[in-house]
Design an enzyme around this catalytic site. Structure first.
Site, PDB file in Angstrom:
ATOM      1  N   ASP A 124      -1.348   0.251  -2.000  1.00  0.00           N
ATOM      2  CA  ASP A 124      -1.573   0.450  -0.566  1.00  0.00           C
ATOM      3  C   ASP A 124      -0.855   1.713  -0.072  1.00  0.00           C
ATOM      4  O   ASP A 124       0.027   2.259  -0.743  1.00  0.00           O
ATOM      5  CB  ASP A 124      -1.003  -0.791   0.157  1.00  0.00           C
ATOM      6  CG  ASP A 124      -1.647  -1.067   1.498  1.00  0.00           C
ATOM      7  OD1 ASP A 124      -2.348  -0.182   2.016  1.00  0.00           O
ATOM      8  OD2 ASP A 124      -1.416  -2.168   2.051  1.00  0.00           O
ATOM      9  N   ASP A 153      -9.423  -3.258   6.594  1.00  0.00           N
ATOM     10  CA  ASP A 153      -8.665  -4.455   6.973  1.00  0.00           C
ATOM     11  C   ASP A 153      -9.482  -5.311   7.933  1.00  0.00           C
ATOM     12  O   ASP A 153      -9.079  -6.422   8.274  1.00  0.00           O
ATOM     13  CB  ASP A 153      -7.359  -4.060   7.669  1.00  0.00           C
ATOM     14  CG  ASP A 153      -6.241  -3.849   6.673  1.00  0.00           C
ATOM     15  OD1 ASP A 153      -6.467  -4.053   5.465  1.00  0.00           O
ATOM     16  OD2 ASP A 153      -5.132  -3.469   7.092  1.00  0.00           O
TER      17      ASP A 153
HETATM   18  C1  DGJ Z   1      -2.610  -3.166   4.636  1.00  0.00           C
HETATM   19  C2  DGJ Z   1      -3.686  -3.705   3.730  1.00  0.00           C
HETATM   20  O1  DGJ Z   1      -4.897  -3.127   4.018  1.00  0.00           O
HETATM   21  C3  DGJ Z   1      -3.714  -5.224   3.883  1.00  0.00           C
HETATM   22  O2  DGJ Z   1      -4.771  -5.756   3.152  1.00  0.00           O
HETATM   23  C4  DGJ Z   1      -2.398  -5.742   3.405  1.00  0.00           C
HETATM   24  O3  DGJ Z   1      -2.250  -5.459   2.045  1.00  0.00           O
HETATM   25  C5  DGJ Z   1      -1.262  -5.130   4.211  1.00  0.00           C
HETATM   26  N1  DGJ Z   1      -1.339  -3.708   4.232  1.00  0.00           N
HETATM   27  C6  DGJ Z   1       0.057  -5.552   3.654  1.00  0.00           C
HETATM   28  O4  DGJ Z   1       1.111  -4.923   4.263  1.00  0.00           O
END
Ligand code: DGJ
Length: 706
Positions: A454, A524
């Site tokens: 990420d 997300d």
């Molecule tokens: C952003 C990601 O896109 C989410 O799916 C998740 O992993 C969060 N970060 C975790 O902090």
């Protein structure tokens, strides 16, 4: 012969299966674009190689059509290369020097040289014949003693024939709203797509399509390009006052600098371009197949993506061994094949304020480390995966306390926080080594088969004060070179591990990353309705196999929209399927349906992940319909998702594509045989679909029976 040079006319021809790409050396020694599109004979282009002057104000208009556009002399359109020499001269005069034609891969390299300084540029063209694509990049060399500074190092200039091809298609977006399709009809001037954020960014994505006004999914001529770069990038689409439509793209020249020492060679990212005479649909299918065959990492390119479960939306940072085991049991019952724990398993990471950078297991949450959970997950028949965010640090962390100098920053400025974190200066080799070390330890010491990598904020205050001033702007590129080096090393050390690229959702989706990442987290935003337009925009340039989509809770956390379970599944089944909801709160009925849908997905995933995709109807119309067909036209699957039924509408028709017209197909809907029709009938007469109420959805399976 895919590449040849005609000495008499000084013309190079690059042939793909359906296209000709023709360039020539003009009287001034420039390499000029002559044609790109339908197959033509190069001799018909000869009269285009002459100079074109308008007035003393615009004397060298043919330069606007050149393939490499150094800034210098009487050239004023968007340049692709700019340099400052040791003596302060900032003017390039580059002309054709020599060329090489290679076989396997079919390649043309045209070398340009400055008339005075020791600077050379190779224009590299590699042909991907079967998909009508040309991969281009440049290699800039310092062949002399004195160093020079590169201030712009573009990958390619694409010249689009005929000013009528001025309809630009691209995507715009933001966190939770990535990849929204946009169209814009160019008039004279420039339209810039870019990222200055240090990563690809959710705001724009590095690809473009230019077409005639009438182009649509099936018809019309489309020229397109996708840039393989995950850092600051820029694509300038320009229509000049003389009607030349040109696209200049590569690493963003904003705040860019690269010192070229004696003997240095700088290789720019690949910018792949192509042509379709069957609209945007064919453009996307060529790109999808190209990615599966040439770009996705070899280890997993041909393997089906596993159905995964991720606990982020269920637990947030509150992960612990006991509760994860409960979720794992529930996930396994649904047929999940890969169980992933997300953020919160390490350091003092109980929220987003601390612990990022401290990559040791939190013993309060996992008293005996990760092993008991991994063993449990494996015993349930699933692989285990884990989340990391290696390029970042919370100021409240052991890592930052030990190495406050490891972040980007300027001495007189307090670094701006984003999600309470700072960006590690990955341009430094010690930071690169730190990340490689902890990642290889994590993977070597645990049975981990999946990494979600990420990145949750952009780069800011991009200071790297320890290096000489001339080198400080190199960070934008060095960060990405080191990132790629880490991924490449990890992939070779742990070939069985699947890697997912995520940046708070779809902020790091690009062709450069796709050489290392097996898949992307597209957003997300897991609202299955919003997701349709995000997925549609994504599909213009990228393949469904690499698009991870989760089914989440009945009421989505973002929009608070309530959606039926079938709709949620069918939306997510259009890519690589995952489940991301809190299974503890799903009803028995929903869990039963989820198990059936996972089973169904496993039956059809080879078509969705490997097949040809046809966007039959855009979500913007209120009825999204997407079809996938296997290569042999034996099997097809169609997803139809409606928004709301209105005005007592009767069934509507969808017109299928990509089937063999003379073959007979059995059409099944919800497990029931509906009818038998020929491929030609399904295309031309269409299939009646009735969707009832709000958020109705259907999956239709089609199988050849002859
Ligand atoms: C952003 C990601 O896109 C989410 O799916 C998740 O992993 C969060 N970060 C975790 O902090």
């Amino acid at each position: 012969m895919p590449v040849f040079y005609d000495q008499d006319t000084k013309i190079f021809v690059l042939e793909t299966r359906n296209t000709s790409y023709i360039i020539g050396i003009n009287q001034a020694g420039g390499v000029q674009s002559l044609h790109w599109g339908e197959k033509v004979n190069h001799t018909d282009c000869v009269n285009m190689l002459k100079p074109h002057s308008h007035s003393s104000f615009d004397p060298n208009i043919e330069k606007e059509k050149e393939e490499c556009c150094p800034w210098g002399g009487l050239f004023y359109a968007e340049p692709s290369i700019k340099a400052v020499f040791f003596d302060g001269v900032r003017d390039l005069k580059m002309t054709y020097e020599t060329h090489t034609i290679n076989k396997s891969p079919d390649e043309l390299i045209v070398t340009m040289k400055d008339e005075y300084y020791n600077m050379e540029v190779d224009l590299v063209y590699r042909i991907i014949e079967e998909f009508d694509l040309i991969e281009r990049h440049c290699i800039i060399r310092n062949t002399g003693e004195d160093s020079f500074l590169m201030e712009n190092a573009g990958s390619a200039v694409w010249n689009i024939p005929n000013p009528d091809n001025s309809k630009l298609t691209y995507v715009s977006g933001k966190w939770a709203g990535e990849s929204q399709l946009r169209q814009y009809s160019l008039t004279e001037g420039k339209f810039v797509l870019e990222s200055r954020k240090g990563f690809t960014s959710p705001n724009f994505n590095p690809w473009f399509a230019l077409s005639n006004e009438a182009a649509d999914e099936e018809y019309g001529t489309v020229w397109f390009g996708v840039l393989a770069w995950s850092g600051n990038w820029k694509i300038t689409v320009e229509k000049t006052s003389f009607g030349n439509v040109r696209v200049v793209g590569g690493i963003n020249d904003f705040d860019f600098g690269w010192e070229m020492l004696k003997g240095a060679a700088f290789e720019t990212p690949v910018f792949v371009g192509g042509y379709s005479n069957q609209g945007y649909g064919e453009m996307s299918r060529k790109l999808h197949e190209y990615q599966r065959k040439y770009i996705l990492p070899k280890e997993h390119a041909d393997k089906p993506r596993k159905v995964l479960y991720n606990s982020w939306e269920a637990t947030g940072f509150n992960v612990n061994a006991e509760e994860q085991m409960v979720l794992a049991e529930k996930a396994a019952k649904l047929g999940v094949e890969l169980y992933v724990i997300d953020d919160g398993w390490f350091g003092t990471r109980n929220n987003d304020q601390s612990g990022l950078g401290d990559w040791h297991v939190n013993k309060n949450k996992f008293p005996e480390g990760l092993t008991p959970l991994i063993k449990k997950v494996n015993a349930l028949g699933m692989d285990f995966g884990i989340w990391v965010e290696p390029e970042m640090v919370n100021p409240d962390s052991e890592l930052f306390r030990a190495h406050p100098d490891w972040v980007y920053g300027f001495p007189t400025r307090i670094g701006s926080l984003g999600r309470n974190q700072l960006v590690l200066n990955l341009s430094k080799d010690e930071v690169k080594d730190f990340i490689l070390d902890f990642m290889s330890d994590l993977l070597a010491n645990n049975n981990i088969k999946f990494i979600k990598w990420d990145m949750n904020r952009p780069v800011s205050e991009p200071g790297w004060m320890e290096v000489p001033e001339k080198r400080r702007k190199e960070i934008w590129v060095r960060h990405i070179i080191n990132l790629y080096a880490i991924w490449s090393k990890l992939k070779s050390m742990f070939p069985e591990v699947v890697f997912e690229s995520c940046a708070g959702g779809g902020g790091r989706i690009d062709l450069g990353m796709m050489r290392y990442a097996d898949q992307f987290w597209a957003s997300d935003n897991t609202d299955a309705f919003d997701r349709l337009s995000i997925q549609e925009g994504y599909s213009y340039a990228y393949c469904s196999k690499a698009m991870m989509c989760w089914v989440t809770d009945p009421i989505n956390y973002l929009n608070h929209r309530k959606l039926p379970i079938r709709y949620r599944f069918l939306s997510a089944m259009m890519g690589s399927l995952g489940i991301g909801g809190n299974l503890n709160e799903w009803s028995d009925e929903d869990l039963g349906e989820a198990g059936r849908m996972v089973g169904l997905y496993k039956e059809i995933r080879h078509i969705v992940q490997e097949g040809k995709q046809y966007r039959l109807s855009s979500p913007g119309s209120g009825k999204a319909a997407v079809q996938y067909t296997d290569d042999k036209m034996n099997e097809s699957v169609v997803f139809v998702l409606g928004h709301s039924q209105q005005f007592a509408e009767s069934p509507f028709r969808i017109y299928l594509k990509g089937l063999a017209p003379e073959r007979t197909y059995l059409v099944e809907c919800e497990g029931e045989e509906v009818l038998r029709m020929s491929g030609g009938g399904l295309k031309n007469v269409g299939l009646p679909i009735a969707l009832k109420g709000d958020f109705g959805s259907k999956i239709i399976r089609i199988k050849a029976v002859d």
